[in-house]
Write an enzyme that holds these catalytic residues in place. Structure first.
Site, PDB file in Angstrom:
ATOM      1  CD  GLU A   1     -16.476  -4.099  -5.763  1.00  0.00           C
ATOM      2  OE1 GLU A   1     -16.234  -4.818  -6.477  1.00  0.00           O
ATOM      3  OE2 GLU A   1     -17.077  -2.902  -6.060  1.00  0.00           O
TER       4      GLU A   1
ATOM      5  CG  ASP B   1      -0.638  11.701 -51.874  1.00  0.00           C
ATOM      6  OD1 ASP B   1       0.739  10.269 -52.033  1.00  0.00           O
ATOM      7  OD2 ASP B   1      -0.746  11.695 -51.627  1.00  0.00           O
TER       8      ASP B   1
ATOM      9  CB  THR C   1     -20.816   4.556  -6.140  1.00  0.00           C
ATOM     10  OG1 THR C   1     -20.304   3.061  -6.092  1.00  0.00           O
ATOM     11  CG2 THR C   1     -22.419   4.458  -4.959  1.00  0.00           C
TER      12      THR C   1
ATOM     13  CB  VAL D   1     -21.533  -9.486 -12.072  1.00  0.00           C
ATOM     14  CG1 VAL D   1     -22.028  -8.358 -12.458  1.00  0.00           C
ATOM     15  CG2 VAL D   1     -22.308 -11.058 -12.313  1.00  0.00           C
ATOM     16  CB  ALA D   2     -17.913  -7.588  -7.768  1.00  0.00           C
TER      17      ALA D   2
ATOM     18  CG  ASP E   1       2.576  15.755 -50.323  1.00  0.00           C
ATOM     19  OD1 ASP E   1       3.329  16.137 -50.657  1.00  0.00           O
ATOM     20  OD2 ASP E   1       1.499  15.718 -50.539  1.00  0.00           O
TER      21      ASP E   1
ATOM     22  CG  ASP F   1      -2.226  16.430 -51.778  1.00  0.00           C
ATOM     23  OD1 ASP F   1      -2.297  15.656 -52.460  1.00  0.00           O
ATOM     24  OD2 ASP F   1      -2.381  17.343 -51.529  1.00  0.00           O
TER      25      ASP F   1
ATOM     26  CD  GLU G   1     -20.502  -5.016 -15.532  1.00  0.00           C
ATOM     27  OE1 GLU G   1     -21.024  -6.000 -14.367  1.00  0.00           O
ATOM     28  OE2 GLU G   1     -20.448  -4.010 -14.478  1.00  0.00           O
TER      29      GLU G   1
END
Length: 898
Positions: free
Chosen positions: A692, A627, A722, A279-280, A326, A623, A284
């Site tokens: 970690e 196109d 944090t 999970v670390a 264009d 335009d 997420e």
């Protein structure tokens, strides 16, 4: 040998269509409607919304987050699992809503079909629903009406606005007389096309194609067949998701044998910590942070004139290597302006800033007065509030009168008669009363007005005969201006007898004219385009002009704005159509910038496809209806918001509300900024994986002799508490100084490369891991712990709680240094400024306050297993951010030196 008879060709066409000049009978039209089907554009239905939404829920990063949610639930952290699932759904719904545009592009094409059409049925004019028009119907088309189907002219001469199909900025003449058979189909002078508008004259035409068989239908089919490719970022996010999955799952699985065999932990405890590690290692916040960074880019661009319909398009623009632009309205102002005036042998260059006062009686003064009189346009209001109403050419003549100091009439109260512009005659004349005089004013094509002029106005207010030499000189000026890409008009006039003018015919009024002069008009480049083109060049972006206009006009504009500074090649439409693929590939692989003039819809798609096959990321502007296929084929389609058609806007992924090329360059800059910020965020989250994980490995490798440095809840406090706000703030990081001085990255370039991993895991993460582990061990040793002492209970348990608290605080402290360092990839902190990202400063402040609360608030102490450390240990945290940032600053300095 006799010349072919055009009437014979028409009769043959009518015979093949089983029709006649009187049209169809009601019964035959009804039979054909059943056989051929209604005159509509059919949209091919794509996958249903459940399938499209499901696709958003199972892409690689979403699958990784689903895995993280499952493991979080297994670890007993239900709130975390619910939060992760919510993130998945929010992102899926957002992407789903943003990307449902494919069918609407074809639906927008139906707006080009008129609701009603005038046809001959049983030999009499009748108004029918346009969907009931069938092949063989004879349609009647007049000024202001839209053509309901593709048809061949039977009689009459009309001026048509075909810009939606061809990109041609000026109306074109169409007549029943067939033109050269070598011309492209859309330029055939005897054909009308569904969706185009008649701007002058009237005609009858026999329908030969309806519905999806028309040119408009062919474009609709092309638009539906083109599949939207994933953006570079979408591909890279998938790659990142796979990499993170391997790292996260590999780390978690590796801890199982290390914990059970090496450390002697029970299988339950080992699995608990393995889940915590997994999970670390799953970020997420990666998907929402990327979404936020893109959404910020979308909002930024919206405020600067660009509406992005698919958020990944922001990043795609950042990786753009070639812009196919264009001309009309994008590089130019889409406003005709008189740039040169010739009168009595003298040429005057005119600009929008400088006034040129002339005497009303002079040749120039008379020219300005006649141009303002032979005019139906109007300038309403003054200054910034001025509103232009009318034809661009006539507005240009009103602006010229203002520049020459001639009063522009607010209305035409003195107008006595008007002979409207006739596309066959190519001229217009008005008759106006000026005090006690009656004056005729004529404007039109020089080759049609000059033969009717017998005199030329002189500077002193008189006139002299227009001889052969004078005519030759005028024709040279006209030719030279045409070579400059200017639209040339001749202006003439004559006094009429007040008592007898009303009995004169148009032919009589437009005889024996006095030439007042000629004017050259241009659609001038936007003032900011040259600087934008220069920024593209400095950013390593190649520019190609792809337009439906004339080659000479296109080349002139390209040269004026700086396209082709190192070489310019012009390719005409027929030349491109005949060009083999190998020759086109070689042309596009060269270094010259290119102008493709008279381009067809297939040509634009062909150019985009060829560039993409060479690995180029292509942005295509457009335009018109023609196109739409190319806008969907390109990596990023950019439509015009003001002058663009609904079809182009629906097919494109970005719409320029100001029709300005400079806005595209702004979007490129924003896209590069977004990509940089995504990389900065990834560096930030990757850097924290090392401090970690390393202490856990130390625990495992020591066989449990060194206690665990963090609890699972402390890991979650870091990842969801944090770390989150500083990470989100990095998504709002301002651009680095050299952002637009770098070459564009290659299509296959990885968002995570070797240098990034070295920096995040080795430099930032490695230094942080050393500092964190040192403080953890120092806290244990200061409390009397020796290697192998148990800490689960007894007198050393409180020391261990303080040690894990110091690990937690040390990681937070290193996060501050990492956040500051991650703000720049190359530049020094001094160059970007410490306070230029105030959101990051607020994020760091929140991070510190949250960490303090976790350590000092009793409820949170019990939840996260923390204990307030001694003061000297807190003082040890102060230098950590500077050490981490300093190490990275040295690493970046070495990279710059290289």
């Amino acid at each position: 040998m006799t010349a072919p008879d055009p009437e014979e060709a028409l009769d043959r066409l009518l015979r093949d269509l089983r029709s006649s000049r009187r049209g169809l009978s009601d019964r035959e039209a009804a039979r054909r409607l059943v056989s051929v089907g209604p005159n509509v554009l059919a949209a091919r239905r794509g996958p249903g919304w459940p399938k499209e939404l499901g696709r958003q829920l199972v892409h690689p990063l979403a699958l990784l987050l689903w895995l993280a949610a499952v493991f979080a639930q297994l670890a007993g952290t239900t709130p975390l699992a619910v939060a992760i699932v919510a993130v998945i759904w929010v992102n899926a719904l957002f992407a789903f809503v943003q990307e449902r545009h494919a069918e609407r592009a074809v639906e927008a094409l139906t707006a080009y079909l008129p609701p009603q059409a005038r046809v001959l049925r049983e030999g009499h004019p009748r108004s029918v629903d346009a969907t009931e028009v069938v092949p063989g119907d004879v349609v009647l088309v007049a000024e202001g009406e839209r053509v309901p189907a593709d048809a061949r002219l039977l009689s009459g001469v009309v001026e048509m606005d075909v810009s939606a199909l061809t990109g041609e900025s000026l109306p074109v003449l169409r007549s029943a007389l067939p033109g050269p058979t070598s011309d492209p189909l859309l330029q055939a002078t005897d054909l009308l096309f569904s969706g185009t508008v008649c701007t002058g004259g009237e005609c009858t035409a026999v329908v030969h194609a309806t519905g999806m068989s028309t040119e408009l239908g062919r474009i609709a089919a092309l638009s539906q067949r083109v599949e939207i490719e994933p953006s570079p970022l979408e591909l890279q996010v998938s790659h990142v998701a796979r990499l993170i999955a391997v790292v996260a799952v590999g780390t978690g699985l590796a801890f199982v044998p290390l914990g059970t065999l090496g450390a002697g932990l029970s299988l339950a405890d080992t699995m608990s910590f393995a889940i915590g590690l997994l999970v670390a290692n799953v970020p997420e916040g990666l998907l929402p942070t990327i979404t936020l960074a893109l959404a910020v880019g979308v909002r930024l661009l919206a405020g600067q004139g660009a509406l992005v319909k698919r958020i990944s398009a922001v990043e795609t623009l950042g990786s753009t290597q070639v812009i196919c632009t264009d001309k009309t309205g994008t590089l130019t102002m889409n406003r005709m302006r008189v740039v040169s005036v010739w009168a009595d042998g003298h040429t005057l260059d005119v600009d929008d800033e400088t006034g040129h006062e002339v005497a009303p009686s002079s040749a120039l003064g008379q020219l300005a007065i006649a141009g303002a009189a032979c005019n139906n346009a109007a300038l309403e209001g003054e200054g910034e509030g001025e509103v232009e109403v009318g034809d661009p050419t006539e507005l240009a003549l009103l602006h010229l009168a203002g520049r020459l100091g001639v009063p522009v009439p607010d209305d035409h109260d003195g107008r006595l008669a008007q002979f409207h512009f006739d596309p066959a005659l190519r001229r217009m004349t008005t008759v106006d009363r000026d005090r006690d005089r009656v004056l005729a004013s004529t404007k039109g094509a020089p080759e049609d007005v000059l033969p009717r002029c017998h005199r030329i106005a002189t500077e002193d207010g008189g006139a002299r005969p227009l001889d052969t030499a004078g005519r030759a000189g005028i024709e040279r000026v006209v030719g030279a201006w045409a070579d400059r890409g200017l639209r040339v008009l001749a202006i003439a006039g004559r006094p009429l007898a007040p008592a007898s003018w009303s009995s004169m015919t148009r032919e009589e009024v437009e005889q024996d004219l006095t030439l007042l002069g000629i004017v050259g008009m241009a659609d001038p480049p936007r003032s900011e385009v040259s600087a934008a083109v220069a920024r593209c060049h400095s950013a390593g972006i190649r520019l190609l002009m792809v337009t439906g206009d004339h080659a000479r006009t296109a080349r002139r504009i390209a040269e004026q704005v700086g396209i082709g500074r190192d070489g310019l090649t012009v390719v005409n439409g027929p030349e491109l159509d005949a060009m083999p693929e190998s020759r086109l590939d070689a042309l596009l692989a060269g270094t010259d910038e290119l102008v493709f003039a008279r381009s067809s819809p297939e040509a634009k798609m062909r150019i985009a496809h060829a560039l993409q096959d060479q690995g180029q990321v292509v942005a295509m502007t457009g335009d018109g209806v023609n196109d739409a296929p190319a806008l969907r084929r390109a990596d990023i389609g950019v439509a015009m918001g003001r002058s663009g058609t609904d079809v182009a806007r629906e097919a494109a992924t970005m719409v320029l509300t100001d029709d300005n090329f400079a806005t595209i360059v702004t979007a490129v800059r924003a896209g590069r900024q977004v990509y940089d910020n995504v990389r900065k965020f990834i560096v930030y989250i990757f850097a924290h994986a090392t401090p970690e994980v390393v202490p856990f490995l130390l625990y495992a490798l020591s066989g449990g002799q060194v206690p665990l440095p963090l609890t699972v809840m402390q890991i979650l406090a870091i990842d969801l508490g944090t770390e989150t706000l500083p990470a989100l703030a990095l998504g709002r990081e301002p651009p680095e100084p050299d952002l637009m001085d770098r070459p564009p990255r290659q299509r296959g370039a990885r968002v995570i490369d070797r240098a990034m991993l070295v920096r995040s895991w080795g430099v930032l993460g490695g230094v942080s891991a050393v500092l964190v582990t040192a403080l953890f061990l120092a806290t244990l040793l200061a409390g009397g712990w020796t290697l192998g002492d148990p800490v689960e209970s007894g007198p050393l348990h409180e020391v261990w709680r303080q040690a894990t608290t110091m690990t937690f605080l040390a990681i937070v402290s290193c996060q501050v240094g990492t956040a500051v360092a991650a703000r720049t990839e190359r530049a020094s902190l001094r160059q970007v400024g410490l306070t230029s990202n105030r959101l990051l400063l607020w994020g760091i402040a929140f991070e510190i306050l949250f960490a303090a609360a976790v350590v000092t608030v009793p409820v949170l102490q019990d939840l996260f297993g923390t204990s307030p450390p001694e003061r000297w240990l807190l003082l040890c945290l102060l230098p950590l951010p500077f050490v981490v940032w300093g190490a990275d600053e040295l690493w970046r300095w070495r990279r710059r030196r290289r």
